[in-house]
Scaffold this motif. Sequence first.
Motif, PDB file in Angstrom:
ATOM      1  N   UNK A   7     -23.121  61.081   4.418  1.00 57.11           N
ATOM      2  CA  UNK A   7     -22.318  59.910   4.745  1.00 57.11           C
ATOM      3  C   UNK A   7     -21.682  59.350   3.469  1.00 57.11           C
ATOM      4  N   UNK A   8     -20.416  58.987   3.562  1.00 57.93           N
ATOM      5  CA  UNK A   8     -19.691  58.457   2.414  1.00 57.93           C
ATOM      6  C   UNK A   8     -19.203  57.052   2.744  1.00 57.93           C
ATOM      7  N   UNK A   9     -19.693  56.079   1.988  1.00 57.53           N
ATOM      8  CA  UNK A   9     -19.286  54.690   2.179  1.00 57.53           C
ATOM      9  C   UNK A   9     -17.997  54.463   1.395  1.00 57.53           C
ATOM     10  N   UNK A  10     -16.996  53.898   2.050  1.00 55.49           N
ATOM     11  CA  UNK A  10     -15.710  53.634   1.416  1.00 55.49           C
ATOM     12  C   UNK A  10     -15.639  52.139   1.111  1.00 55.49           C
ATOM     13  N   UNK A  11     -15.482  51.786  -0.186  1.00 53.06           N
ATOM     14  CA  UNK A  11     -15.451  50.385  -0.610  1.00 53.06           C
ATOM     15  C   UNK A  11     -14.109  50.106  -1.283  1.00 53.06           C
ATOM     16  N   UNK A  12     -13.382  49.141  -0.737  1.00 50.06           N
ATOM     17  CA  UNK A  12     -12.126  48.704  -1.321  1.00 50.06           C
ATOM     18  C   UNK A  12     -12.444  47.797  -2.507  1.00 50.06           C
ATOM     19  N   UNK A  13     -11.809  48.039  -3.660  1.00 49.26           N
ATOM     20  CA  UNK A  13     -12.158  47.289  -4.866  1.00 49.26           C
ATOM     21  C   UNK A  13     -11.575  45.885  -4.891  1.00 49.26           C
ATOM     22  N   UNK A  14     -10.350  45.706  -4.374  1.00 42.83           N
ATOM     23  CA  UNK A  14      -9.747  44.372  -4.394  1.00 42.83           C
ATOM     24  C   UNK A  14      -8.916  44.161  -3.151  1.00 42.83           C
ATOM     25  N   UNK A  15      -9.196  43.219  -2.295  1.00 45.91           N
ATOM     26  CA  UNK A  15     -10.386  42.382  -2.309  1.00 45.91           C
ATOM     27  C   UNK A  15     -11.607  43.209  -1.927  1.00 45.91           C
ATOM     28  N   UNK A  16     -12.727  42.923  -2.538  1.00 48.68           N
ATOM     29  CA  UNK A  16     -13.939  43.724  -2.352  1.00 48.68           C
ATOM     30  C   UNK A  16     -14.389  43.670  -0.896  1.00 48.68           C
ATOM     31  N   UNK A  17     -14.357  44.836  -0.239  1.00 42.01           N
ATOM     32  CA  UNK A  17     -14.829  44.919   1.146  1.00 42.01           C
ATOM     33  C   UNK A  17     -15.142  46.367   1.493  1.00 42.01           C
TER      34      UNK A  17
END
Length: 119
Positions: A7-17
């Motif tokens: 499983x790969x979690x995708x995290x947006x850096x700005x805005x952090x979500x």
Amino acid sequence: MEQNSLPTEIVLTHPRQCLGTIQLDWTPQPGNYLDIEGKTYAVLERRHRYHLKSGRYRLHKVAIYVQAAQRPSEKSLIEGRWVIGDASCRFNARSEIIRCAVNPPGPCESCHYYEKCEG
């Protein structure tokens, strides 16, 4: 569980979500691009998450940190890896993420800062 189907979690850096968790059949590296729900993201960083199980740490999932981006139209192959822009220019950063210091958004074609690399 196979390593290439973690499983790969995708995290947006700005805005952090967190954009969610998906199964990938390839290993995303910084500089790669990823399309999710019709949007394109550039991979900036990859982190591994481990769990302690039976006295051993085991890779549990991968988290990748991304930012919204457009796929570059100009790429050059240098030493087996793709970089953004024209690598024959002196100012090219030779990076998968940044094109150059003087004209980061590009394009390289018809850039008035172009100087041919020496050697």
